[in-house]
Design a protein around this motif. Structure first.
Motif, mmCIF file in Angstrom:
data_model
loop_
_atom_site.group_PDB
_atom_site.id
_atom_site.type_symbol
_atom_site.label_atom_id
_atom_site.label_comp_id
_atom_site.label_asym_id
_atom_site.label_seq_id
_atom_site.Cartn_x
_atom_site.Cartn_y
_atom_site.Cartn_z
ATOM 1 N N ASP A 249 0.801 -1.228 0.000
ATOM 2 C CA ASP A 249 0.000 0.000 0.000
ATOM 3 C C ASP A 249 0.835 1.281 0.000
ATOM 4 N N HIS A 250 2.103 1.173 0.369
ATOM 5 C CA HIS A 250 2.899 2.399 0.538
ATOM 6 C C HIS A 250 3.025 3.199 -0.759
ATOM 7 N N ALA A 251 3.168 2.501 -1.880
ATOM 8 C CA ALA A 251 3.350 3.202 -3.167
ATOM 9 C C ALA A 251 2.123 4.022 -3.536
ATOM 10 N N ALA A 252 0.946 3.633 -3.041
ATOM 11 C CA ALA A 252 -0.294 4.346 -3.350
ATOM 12 C C ALA A 252 -0.679 5.320 -2.240
ATOM 13 N N SER A 253 0.248 5.588 -1.328
ATOM 14 C CA SER A 253 -0.047 6.413 -0.152
ATOM 15 C C SER A 253 0.611 7.785 -0.253
ATOM 16 N N LEU A 254 0.120 8.699 0.552
ATOM 17 C CA LEU A 254 0.674 10.050 0.615
ATOM 18 C C LEU A 254 1.622 10.162 1.802
ATOM 19 N N GLU A 255 2.771 10.759 1.554
ATOM 20 C CA GLU A 255 3.686 11.081 2.647
ATOM 21 C C GLU A 255 3.211 12.371 3.322
ATOM 22 N N PRO A 256 3.765 12.699 4.494
ATOM 23 C CA PRO A 256 3.242 13.839 5.261
ATOM 24 C C PRO A 256 3.115 15.141 4.480
ATOM 25 N N ALA A 257 4.121 15.500 3.712
ATOM 26 C CA ALA A 257 4.049 16.768 2.975
ATOM 27 C C ALA A 257 2.904 16.755 1.969
ATOM 28 N N GLU A 258 2.656 15.594 1.359
ATOM 29 C CA GLU A 258 1.565 15.482 0.394
ATOM 30 C C GLU A 258 0.213 15.570 1.090
ATOM 31 N N LEU A 259 0.081 14.905 2.235
ATOM 32 C CA LEU A 259 -1.179 14.967 2.965
ATOM 33 C C LEU A 259 -1.475 16.390 3.419
ATOM 34 N N LYS A 260 -0.463 17.064 3.917
ATOM 35 C CA LYS A 260 -0.659 18.451 4.349
ATOM 36 C C LYS A 260 -1.080 19.331 3.182
ATOM 37 N N ALA A 261 -0.447 19.128 2.013
ATOM 38 C CA ALA A 261 -0.801 19.903 0.825
ATOM 39 C C ALA A 261 -2.222 19.572 0.374
ATOM 40 N N LEU A 262 -2.601 18.289 0.449
ATOM 41 C CA LEU A 262 -3.956 17.897 0.048
ATOM 42 C C LEU A 262 -4.998 18.594 0.909
ATOM 43 N N VAL A 263 -4.819 18.570 2.218
ATOM 44 C CA VAL A 263 -5.779 19.221 3.114
ATOM 45 C C VAL A 263 -5.875 20.707 2.792
ATOM 46 N N SER A 264 -4.725 21.346 2.624
ATOM 47 C CA SER A 264 -4.709 22.777 2.332
ATOM 48 C C SER A 264 -5.419 23.086 1.021
ATOM 49 N N GLU A 265 -5.136 22.310 -0.017
ATOM 50 C CA GLU A 265 -5.731 22.567 -1.333
ATOM 51 C C GLU A 265 -7.228 22.274 -1.336
ATOM 52 N N ILE A 266 -7.660 21.249 -0.609
ATOM 53 C CA ILE A 266 -9.095 20.983 -0.508
ATOM 54 C C ILE A 266 -9.806 22.161 0.141
ATOM 55 N N ARG A 267 -9.230 22.700 1.209
ATOM 56 C CA ARG A 267 -9.865 23.849 1.861
ATOM 57 C C ARG A 267 -9.888 25.067 0.932
ATOM 58 N N THR A 268 -8.838 25.222 0.117
ATOM 59 C CA THR A 268 -8.823 26.320 -0.856
ATOM 60 C C THR A 268 -9.922 26.143 -1.897
ATOM 61 N N VAL A 269 -10.069 24.931 -2.411
ATOM 62 C CA VAL A 269 -11.113 24.653 -3.399
ATOM 63 C C VAL A 269 -12.488 24.912 -2.800
ATOM 64 N N GLU A 270 -12.707 24.462 -1.571
ATOM 65 C CA GLU A 270 -14.004 24.690 -0.927
ATOM 66 C C GLU A 270 -14.303 26.175 -0.801
ATOM 67 N N LEU A 271 -13.315 26.948 -0.409
ATOM 68 C CA LEU A 271 -13.499 28.389 -0.285
ATOM 69 C C LEU A 271 -13.820 29.006 -1.639
ATOM 70 N N SER A 272 -13.152 28.496 -2.672
ATOM 71 C CA SER A 272 -13.339 29.063 -4.007
ATOM 72 C C SER A 272 -14.682 28.706 -4.627
ATOM 73 N N MET A 273 -15.348 27.655 -4.137
ATOM 74 C CA MET A 273 -16.634 27.267 -4.714
ATOM 75 C C MET A 273 -17.677 28.363 -4.506
ATOM 76 N N GLY A 274 -17.627 29.028 -3.367
ATOM 77 C CA GLY A 274 -18.438 30.222 -3.143
ATOM 78 C C GLY A 274 -19.926 30.027 -3.329
ATOM 79 N N SER A 275 -20.565 31.042 -3.925
ATOM 80 C CA SER A 275 -22.017 31.093 -4.063
ATOM 81 C C SER A 275 -22.442 30.724 -5.480
ATOM 82 N N PRO A 276 -23.602 30.065 -5.633
ATOM 83 C CA PRO A 276 -24.122 29.801 -6.976
ATOM 84 C C PRO A 276 -24.813 31.005 -7.598
#
Length: 352
Positions: A249-276
């Motif tokens: 499973d390790h090859a398909a896993s995220l290392e700490p820096a990747e996980l931290k970046a994923l969380v940050s980018e997801i929160r950025t995307v959520e913020l950017s979705m904004g209002s319809p």
């Protein structure tokens, strides 16, 4: 908008709630509880909402012959598959220790119950929700028993058809309204062309009353971020401290820096979705003041003249006046004042 429910105490998913991010430790702890604790701490530090393990009661999950078969993989922790899995399996007391450790750190803790007895144990220790691994998604007796326990459920869809997922939906829905499906392709690591993010939107159409999420095994984080942009309300990714470690499973896993970046980018995307609601925003006022265009007269016109389209033009003007999208409404109207070439037309310069 998908239905929403409380997945963990005080934490709702679906609707406009933030995406719930699961760090799947699985068995990437190498059978070492101290490594497991280090991974829990890492997931918390990176901003994940929850850590997840995999719990098996081996004699209930596998037949004797399956456990006895030789296992000669470079990733093996024993000569037989049973010895390998035994090395990676924590005891009940160790699970309770990890649960307490997670609680003290302030991160939710759960596990996939890989068989009915494992699910019973997880129920006993009061995990906030049950995770159903893809291999059990078509296990209808298991789903019924688990759904009847009343805990929220997160159900992966790897190796399944839409027909099977409809059956799963009907099975669980009879007993438990609080569940979500995750689009998943069970390959480790997963080739990009087999991700099939379009299934997220198909699930949203097929099952509009439950939240839909994504469980990814691909390299990198961009695909998982795209899943959130498509409306994934739960994202699960395997995590590791080192992709070079022994274990498939390790090859398909995220290392700490990747996980931290994923969380940050997801929160950025959520913020950017904004209002319809599409409208000019206050932050656009400066640009509009400088570059917004208005209807002007192409040549001098006298008071009382009826405006024709060839009299009118569109330019950046000072002062601003009638917006260009309303130019055709001016045709046939009488102008109430004299106007010079390039003068802005304002509402008070025309009839009505």
């Amino acid at each position: 908008m998908s239905a929403e429910f409380e997945l963990c105490p005080g934490r709702r998913i679906g609707g406009s709630n933030p995406c719930f991010i699961i760090a799947e430790i699985g068995q990437n702890h190498q059978g070492d509880i101290e490594i497991a604790k280090e991974m829990i701490r890492m997931a918390k530090d990176c901003g994940a909402d929850c850590v997840k393990f995999q719990k098996s009661e081996l004699e209930h999950r596998f037949t004797k012959r399956a456990l006895a078969r030789p296992y000669n993989s470079p990733h093996s922790w024993g000569n037989t598959y049973g010895a390998h899995k035994c090395h990676l399996e924590f005891s009940h007391e160790q699970y309770k220790d990890l649960q307490t450790f997670s609680r003290e750190l302030g991160i939710f803790f759960t596990a996939s119950g890989m068989d009915e007895m494992a699910a019973e144990f997880l129920h006993e220790i009061n995990v906030p929700f049950f995770k159903v691994a893809s291999a059990d998604t078509s296990n209808i007796p298991y789903l019924e028993k688990t759904a009847k326990k009343g805990r929220p459920m997160v159900i992966s869809s790897g190796m399944q058809s839409m027909e099977t997922m409809r059956c799963v939906y009907q099975t669980v829905k009879k007993h438990n309204p609080n569940f979500t499906f995750l689009q998943c392709t069970s390959a480790y690591p997963l080739a990009t062309e087999h991700v099939n993010l379009h299934i997220i939107t198909e699930f949203q159409k097929e099952f509009p009353d439950i939240p839909i999420g994504y469980s990814g095994h691909e390299a990198g984080i961009s695909v998982s971020i795209a899943a959130v942009a498509l409306g994934a309300k739960v994202v699960e990714r395997h995590v590791t401290l080192d992709k070079r470690w022994k274990g498939s499973d390790h090859a398909a896993s995220l290392e700490p820096a990747e996980l931290k970046a994923l969380v940050s980018e997801i929160r950025t995307v959520e913020l950017s979705m904004g209002s319809p609601l599409k409208q000019m925003l206050p932050c656009e006022a400066s640009c509009h003041s400088k570059l917004g265009k208005s209807v002007v007269v192409r040549r001098a016109v006298q008071k009382g003249m009826e405006l024709t389209l060839d009299m009118l033009g569109v330019k950046v003007a000072e002062p601003q006046g009638i917006p260009p999208q309303y130019i055709f409404r001016l045709v046939g109207k009488k102008i109430t004042v004299d106007a010079e070439e390039d003068d802005t037309i304002t509402n008070d310069m025309v009839e009505d």
